[in-house]
Design an enzyme around this catalytic site. Structure first.
Site, short mmCIF file in Angstrom:
data_model
loop_
_atom_site.label_atom_id
_atom_site.label_comp_id
_atom_site.label_asym_id
_atom_site.label_seq_id
_atom_site.Cartn_x
_atom_site.Cartn_y
_atom_site.Cartn_z
N GLY A 10 0.82 -1.22 0.00
CA GLY A 10 0.00 0.00 0.00
C GLY A 10 0.85 1.26 0.00
O GLY A 10 0.39 2.32 0.45
N THR A 12 1.68 3.26 -2.30
CA THR A 12 1.22 4.38 -3.13
C THR A 12 0.10 5.18 -2.45
O THR A 12 -0.28 6.25 -2.92
CB THR A 12 0.70 3.89 -4.50
N ASP A 58 0.86 -8.26 -5.60
CA ASP A 58 -0.56 -7.98 -5.42
C ASP A 58 -1.07 -8.82 -4.26
O ASP A 58 -0.75 -10.01 -4.19
CB ASP A 58 -1.30 -8.36 -6.73
N LEU A 80 -0.34 -2.23 4.70
CA LEU A 80 -1.25 -1.08 4.59
C LEU A 80 -2.16 -1.19 3.36
O LEU A 80 -3.06 -0.37 3.18
CB LEU A 80 -0.45 0.23 4.52
N SER A 125 -8.84 -1.38 11.72
CA SER A 125 -9.62 -0.15 11.57
C SER A 125 -10.72 -0.02 12.63
O SER A 125 -11.32 -1.02 13.04
CB SER A 125 -10.27 -0.17 10.19
N GLU A 127 -13.50 0.87 11.92
CA GLU A 127 -14.71 0.35 11.28
C GLU A 127 -15.10 -1.01 11.84
O GLU A 127 -16.24 -1.43 11.71
CB GLU A 127 -14.50 0.23 9.76
N TYR A 149 -16.37 -4.09 4.11
CA TYR A 149 -15.01 -3.65 4.47
C TYR A 149 -14.73 -3.96 5.94
O TYR A 149 -13.69 -4.53 6.28
CB TYR A 149 -14.87 -2.15 4.19
N HIS A 179 -7.99 8.93 9.77
CA HIS A 179 -6.93 9.94 9.72
C HIS A 179 -6.80 10.40 8.28
O HIS A 179 -6.88 9.63 7.34
CB HIS A 179 -5.62 9.40 10.30
P1 NAP Z 1 -5.38 4.16 0.60
O1 NAP Z 1 -4.83 5.54 0.42
O2 NAP Z 1 -6.67 3.81 -0.03
O3 NAP Z 1 -4.25 3.14 0.10
C1 NAP Z 1 -4.54 1.80 -0.14
C2 NAP Z 1 -3.33 1.16 -0.78
O4 NAP Z 1 -3.62 -0.23 -1.03
C3 NAP Z 1 -2.92 1.75 -2.14
O5 NAP Z 1 -1.52 1.83 -2.19
C4 NAP Z 1 -3.41 0.69 -3.13
O6 NAP Z 1 -2.67 0.65 -4.31
C5 NAP Z 1 -3.15 -0.56 -2.33
N1 NAP Z 1 -3.86 -1.73 -2.86
C6 NAP Z 1 -5.18 -1.84 -3.12
N2 NAP Z 1 -5.46 -3.06 -3.60
C7 NAP Z 1 -4.28 -3.75 -3.64
C8 NAP Z 1 -3.91 -5.06 -4.04
N3 NAP Z 1 -4.80 -5.92 -4.50
N4 NAP Z 1 -2.62 -5.43 -3.94
C9 NAP Z 1 -1.68 -4.55 -3.48
N5 NAP Z 1 -1.97 -3.29 -3.10
C10 NAP Z 1 -3.26 -2.89 -3.18
O7 NAP Z 1 -5.51 3.82 2.16
P2 NAP Z 1 -4.91 4.59 3.45
O8 NAP Z 1 -5.88 5.62 3.87
O9 NAP Z 1 -3.51 4.94 3.18
O10 NAP Z 1 -5.00 3.44 4.54
C11 NAP Z 1 -3.93 2.51 4.70
C12 NAP Z 1 -4.48 1.25 5.37
O11 NAP Z 1 -5.02 1.60 6.64
C13 NAP Z 1 -5.61 0.55 4.63
O12 NAP Z 1 -5.49 -0.82 4.85
C14 NAP Z 1 -6.87 1.08 5.30
O13 NAP Z 1 -7.93 0.15 5.15
C15 NAP Z 1 -6.39 1.19 6.72
N6 NAP Z 1 -7.03 2.20 7.56
C16 NAP Z 1 -7.08 3.48 7.13
C17 NAP Z 1 -7.62 4.45 7.95
C18 NAP Z 1 -7.70 5.89 7.52
O14 NAP Z 1 -8.46 6.65 8.14
N7 NAP Z 1 -6.94 6.30 6.52
C19 NAP Z 1 -8.11 4.11 9.22
C20 NAP Z 1 -8.01 2.78 9.63
C21 NAP Z 1 -7.45 1.84 8.80
P3 NAP Z 1 -3.14 1.43 -5.68
O15 NAP Z 1 -2.49 2.79 -5.59
O16 NAP Z 1 -2.58 0.57 -6.75
O17 NAP Z 1 -4.63 1.50 -5.66
O1 G4F Z 2 -14.84 9.41 4.75
P1 G4F Z 2 -15.59 8.15 4.78
O2 G4F Z 2 -15.88 7.48 3.49
O3 G4F Z 2 -14.80 7.21 5.80
P2 G4F Z 2 -15.21 5.91 6.65
O4 G4F Z 2 -16.38 5.22 6.07
O5 G4F Z 2 -15.32 6.35 8.07
O6 G4F Z 2 -13.94 4.98 6.44
C1 G4F Z 2 -12.62 5.50 6.57
O7 G4F Z 2 -12.20 5.39 7.91
C2 G4F Z 2 -12.08 4.04 8.40
C3 G4F Z 2 -11.66 4.12 9.87
O8 G4F Z 2 -12.82 4.17 10.67
C4 G4F Z 2 -11.06 3.32 7.55
F1 G4F Z 2 -10.88 2.05 8.03
C5 G4F Z 2 -11.51 3.28 6.11
O9 G4F Z 2 -10.51 2.65 5.31
C6 G4F Z 2 -11.70 4.72 5.63
O10 G4F Z 2 -10.42 5.33 5.63
O11 G4F Z 2 -17.02 8.38 5.51
C7 G4F Z 2 -17.12 8.97 6.78
C8 G4F Z 2 -18.60 9.25 7.09
C9 G4F Z 2 -19.53 8.06 6.83
O12 G4F Z 2 -20.42 7.94 7.91
C10 G4F Z 2 -20.29 8.44 5.58
O13 G4F Z 2 -21.60 7.92 5.48
O14 G4F Z 2 -19.03 10.28 6.24
C11 G4F Z 2 -20.33 9.95 5.77
N1 G4F Z 2 -20.58 10.68 4.51
C12 G4F Z 2 -21.55 11.61 4.34
N2 G4F Z 2 -21.52 12.06 3.07
C13 G4F Z 2 -19.93 10.53 3.37
C14 G4F Z 2 -20.51 11.40 2.45
N3 G4F Z 2 -18.86 9.75 3.04
C15 G4F Z 2 -18.38 9.83 1.78
N4 G4F Z 2 -17.30 9.08 1.44
N5 G4F Z 2 -18.95 10.66 0.84
C16 G4F Z 2 -20.02 11.46 1.13
O15 G4F Z 2 -20.52 12.20 0.27
#
Ligand code: NAP
Ligand code: G4F
Length: 325
Positions: A10, A12, A58, A80, A125, A127, A149, A179
């Site tokens: 992850g 990228t 992958d 990631l 997460s 979630e 998810y 975040h």
């Molecule tokens: P992100 O920006 O969506 O990055 C996801 C990464 O996964 C990208 O590099 C993507 O590559 C790669 N990927 C997707 N499918 C793949 C596959 N089949 N094989 C290899 N790589 C693949 O996510 P992020 O926000 O940085 O989050 C990082 C991790 O933390 C994720 O696992 C997410 O679920 C978890 N998480 C995030 C948050 C948050 O708030 N950001 C909170 C809790 C947990 P491409 O560029 O090729 O698509």
């Molecule tokens: O920004 P979201 O899409 O993030 P969500 O669903 O909380 O998930 C993110 O955080 C998780 C950690 O708790 C990660 F594990 C996950 O990978 C991802 O990074 O939505 C946040 C909230 C939701 O309740 C959604 O229903 O915003 C609400 N929302 C309202 N309007 C919307 C919108 N979400 C999106 N994406 N787009 C809307 O127009």
């Protein structure tokens, strides 16, 4: 400490690119696993592209993961990669289960076979808590995922606990709450808002369409969370750690704050509520308690809600102003 080697899946993405920067700064040899795409997607790696090594692979493919772990001999593996967008997981549940759930298991298998001493971080997460029955949520809060998810992340979480218990591997889960940053994907709500508000302020768009604006999240700043990710693997023992700010705010509040940063006080006329963004089952409210991470890892979130909105809106205003019309 001698130079260590890290493998990041992850790389990228938002967190992967910030983590790669942190590890390069700390003197690690960094390998980033990248899947094949028709057009390379390395925008977030521009600062460090020549300082890390790219490995093809992958999470869907066991052979490539075996080979990536075998040929890099990592000391630390950060998983990631995921299909990380909750919204799309309802339309692509099987793919999400394959990548986000089974993908983690495939990586654990590769590490068990080819680098069993490596320390493994799993991006779990908030979630997983989903439909919560208590507030705030910590490491002892029961899981009740509300999306394909979330279900896939619960599977990956327990696979990690199982490999820790069954094979004495050093595997840790970071249960991170939302975040965000200017590198956040445009489909996530904070970035959708910061980008949309910046477009409206610059006269490039008239409206911003949103779904459930009453949903509440615990939003922190991604560069601080990758520090927690790294610290998780430096701990003396493996374990599971919540990362959160401890504050919860609604999507409506974030929208208001974003417009305020852009100098627009009366913003309601610009926002359209569109039910197509609602989810079949929603996570209404998340707020984390990261006192275990504070106590054992010395980590706390510094950047809070208003500052986060400011960082994101200002970054989008700057980016879009430079683009012209
Ligand atoms: P992100 O920006 O969506 O990055 C996801 C990464 O996964 C990208 O590099 C993507 O590559 C790669 N990927 C997707 N499918 C793949 C596959 N089949 N094989 C290899 N790589 C693949 O996510 P992020 O926000 O940085 O989050 C990082 C991790 O933390 C994720 O696992 C997410 O679920 C978890 N998480 C995030 C948050 C948050 O708030 N950001 C909170 C809790 C947990 P491409 O560029 O090729 O698509
Ligand atoms: O920004 P979201 O899409 O993030 P969500 O669903 O909380 O998930 C993110 O955080 C998780 C950690 O708790 C990660 F594990 C996950 O990978 C991802 O990074 O939505 C946040 C909230 C939701 O309740 C959604 O229903 O915003 C609400 N929302 C309202 N309007 C919307 C919108 N979400 C999106 N994406 N787009 C809307 O127009």
């Amino acid at each position: 400490m001698p130079n260590r080697t890290a493998l990041i899946t992850g790389v990228t993405g938002q967190d992967g690119s910030y983590l790669a920067e942190l590890l390069v700064q700390k003197g690690y040899r960094v390998y980033g696993l990248i899947r094949r795409l028709s057009s390379p997607n390395v925008t977030h790696l521009s600062i460090i592209r020549d300082k890390i090594e790219i490995i093809d692979g992958d999470l869907m493919d066991q052979t490539s993961l075996n080979e990536a772990v075998r040929c890099t001999s990592p000391d630390e593996v950060y998983n990631l990669a995921a299909q990380s967008f909750v919204g799309i997981s309802f339309g692509q549940p099987v793919l999400t289960g394959e990548v986000t759930g089974l993908g983690a298991l495939r990586l654990l298998e590769a590490v068990k076979s080819h680098a069993p001493q490596a320390r493994v971080y799993q991006a779990s997460s908030s979630e997983m808590f989903g439909h919560v029955d208590r507030e705030p949520q910590d490491e002892s809060t029961p899981f009740h995922p509300r999306s394909p998810y979330g279900v896939a992340k619960v599977y990956a979480y327990w696979a990690c606990v199982n490999y820790r218990e069954a094979y004495s591997m050093f595997v840790s889960n970071g249960i991170l709450f939302n975040h965000e940053s200017p590198r956040r994907g445009l489909e996530f709500v904070t970035r959708k808002i910061s980008d949309g508000v910046a477009r409206i302020a610059l006269g490039k768009a008239q409206t911003l369409s949103l779904g459930n604006v009453d949903a509440k999240r615990d939003w922190g700043y991604a560069p601080e969370y990758v520090e927690l990710i790294w610290r998780t693997l430096q701990h003396s023992t493996p374990g599971d750690f919540v990362g959160a700010t401890g504050e919860s705010h609604s999507v409506r509040e974030f929208t208001g704050e974003a417009f305020r940063v852009a100098g627009i006080e009366d913003w309601s006329k610009y926002v359209v509520i569109d039910s197509k963004f609602n989810r079949p089952s929603e996570v209404y409210n998340l707020r984390g308690d990261s006192s275990k991470a504070a106590r054992e890892l010395g980590w706390t979130a510094k950047t809070k809600f208003k500052e986060l909105a400011q960082i994101m809106v200002e970054a989008d205003l700057k980016r879009l102003s430079q683009q012209g019309s």
